[in-house]
Design a protein around this motif. Sequence first.
Motif, PDB file in Angstrom:
ATOM      1  N   MET A 238      13.333  -0.617   0.920  1.00 39.67           N
ATOM      2  CA  MET A 238      13.686   0.806   0.934  1.00 39.67           C
ATOM      3  C   MET A 238      15.183   0.983   1.155  1.00 39.67           C
ATOM      4  SD  MET A 238      10.983   2.623   0.384  1.00 39.67           S
ATOM      5  CE  MET A 238      11.430   4.242   0.976  1.00 39.67           C
ATOM      6  N   ALA A 239      15.713   2.044   0.594  1.00 35.27           N
ATOM      7  CA  ALA A 239      17.145   2.314   0.719  1.00 35.27           C
ATOM      8  C   ALA A 239      17.512   2.609   2.164  1.00 35.27           C
ATOM      9  CB  ALA A 239      17.520   3.508  -0.161  1.00 35.27           C
ATOM     10  N   ALA A 240      18.710   2.144   2.555  1.00 39.43           N
ATOM     11  CA  ALA A 240      19.306   2.563   3.824  1.00 39.43           C
ATOM     12  C   ALA A 240      19.985   3.905   3.567  1.00 39.43           C
ATOM     13  CB  ALA A 240      20.321   1.531   4.296  1.00 39.43           C
ATOM     14  N   VAL A 241      19.553   4.949   4.258  1.00 39.67           N
ATOM     15  CA  VAL A 241      20.028   6.312   4.009  1.00 39.67           C
ATOM     16  C   VAL A 241      21.039   6.698   5.076  1.00 39.67           C
ATOM     17  CG1 VAL A 241      19.359   8.723   3.705  1.00 39.67           C
ATOM     18  CG2 VAL A 241      17.786   6.885   3.001  1.00 39.67           C
TER      19      VAL A 241
ATOM     20  N   LYS B   3      12.653   2.955  -3.052  1.00 39.70           N
ATOM     21  CA  LYS B   3      12.390   1.573  -3.491  1.00 39.70           C
ATOM     22  C   LYS B   3      13.304   1.151  -4.633  1.00 39.70           C
ATOM     23  CE  LYS B   3       8.693   2.912  -6.712  1.00 39.70           C
ATOM     24  NZ  LYS B   3       9.026   4.352  -6.609  1.00 39.70           N
ATOM     25  N   ASP B   4      13.926   2.109  -5.315  1.00 39.61           N
ATOM     26  CA  ASP B   4      14.761   1.802  -6.474  1.00 39.61           C
ATOM     27  C   ASP B   4      16.242   1.666  -6.122  1.00 39.61           C
ATOM     28  OD1 ASP B   4      12.542   1.948  -8.206  1.00 39.61           O
ATOM     29  OD2 ASP B   4      12.707   4.142  -8.259  1.00 39.61           O
ATOM     30  N   PHE B   5      16.607   1.916  -4.858  1.00 37.08           N
ATOM     31  CA  PHE B   5      18.006   1.872  -4.436  1.00 37.08           C
ATOM     32  C   PHE B   5      18.132   1.066  -3.151  1.00 37.08           C
ATOM     33  CE2 PHE B   5      17.605   5.613  -7.053  1.00 37.08           C
ATOM     34  CZ  PHE B   5      18.766   5.616  -7.802  1.00 37.08           C
TER      35      PHE B   5
ATOM     36  N   ARG C  94      22.630  -4.514   6.124  1.00 40.22           N
ATOM     37  CA  ARG C  94      21.847  -5.310   7.082  1.00 40.22           C
ATOM     38  C   ARG C  94      20.429  -4.775   7.184  1.00 40.22           C
ATOM     39  NH1 ARG C  94      24.505  -4.476  12.226  1.00 40.22           N
ATOM     40  NH2 ARG C  94      26.262  -5.384  11.131  1.00 40.22           N
ATOM     41  N   GLU C  95      20.275  -3.478   6.874  1.00 36.49           N
ATOM     42  CA  GLU C  95      18.963  -2.835   7.029  1.00 36.49           C
ATOM     43  C   GLU C  95      18.126  -2.922   5.764  1.00 36.49           C
ATOM     44  OE1 GLU C  95      18.190  -1.712  10.043  1.00 36.49           O
ATOM     45  OE2 GLU C  95      20.158  -2.377  10.685  1.00 36.49           O
ATOM     46  N   VAL C  96      18.713  -3.378   4.662  1.00 32.76           N
ATOM     47  CA  VAL C  96      17.978  -3.375   3.394  1.00 32.76           C
ATOM     48  C   VAL C  96      17.042  -4.576   3.304  1.00 32.76           C
ATOM     49  CG1 VAL C  96      18.222  -3.455   0.904  1.00 32.76           C
ATOM     50  CG2 VAL C  96      19.849  -2.147   2.258  1.00 32.76           C
TER      51      VAL C  96
END
Length: 293
Positions: free
Chosen positions: A1-4, A113-115, A291-293
């Motif tokens: 999932m993308a880190a926002v 999920k795409d980024f 780091r979170e991805v």
Amino acid sequence: MAAVVAVANQKGGVGKTFVACQLSFYTARAGARTLLLELDQQMNASRSLIRGGRVAVAGFTMLDVLEGREGVLPEGDLVLVPGHGGLGALERQPARHNDFVNALQRFLAAVGKDFAVCVMDTNPSPDVRYAAALATADFLLAPVQLNQEAIDGIESLMLHKRYGFFRMRELLNPKLELIGILPNLVEATPFQRANLQQLVLRHPGLLIPVVRGQAAGYAYVPTRTAIAEAQAAGVPLWELRQTSPAEASPCDGVEGKVLQGRSAMPLRSAARDAWREIRPSFDAITARLLREV
């Protein structure tokens, strides 16, 4: 999932748009597919990035997203969902505020999920859009200016009774983390050096540690003419080129010739110097996100 990450401050004029745009360019350059969402009705980020032609632009706006009628995102390493002039009217619809927040949350869950990274450029007013950004983000990055008013405003950024960082994390988004405060538009004057020292003394844990060469310090963005020029052109700072003769005489040619002339011009040394100064800050921020991805 993308880190926002929400690039946010309740005060305007602190350079959020430059940080959001250039950070998006940089994360995409690092190989992390990036989505940029503009929540500001002034649309400064959207106009800049569309002008530069380095982004894939969605066929819908953030007004569509918040009202639950978004479409399919385009392909591209850096994708923009532009702002809309009608975003400012959402605050005047209190009965729908929860719907707006939920719609943004659903959208991020569907496209995440795409980024690898999603950057939200927020509006400066504490309203439902600001709340929606902080309610759905993983991280808050807060550009500030080194003047007394901005330093005093950090307390509101963190402790505002409705939209402060701690309040939002407590009530709506327990996963929200603070990347840090990013001094922006920093000038090499005794006044600003004194204010930076005051910021370090008052809020040391809020600043972003970086290493420049062998020296430890904190992240910041200086005031440089090349920075404003890169933002006006809608290009990464490190790719800002000198002005071509075609650009200097816009009435004598076709747009294609202008673009061809621009790409053939050498890179601006002032832009390279500015980027060399800024890059350690962006490296630290990007490392935290990826780091979170």
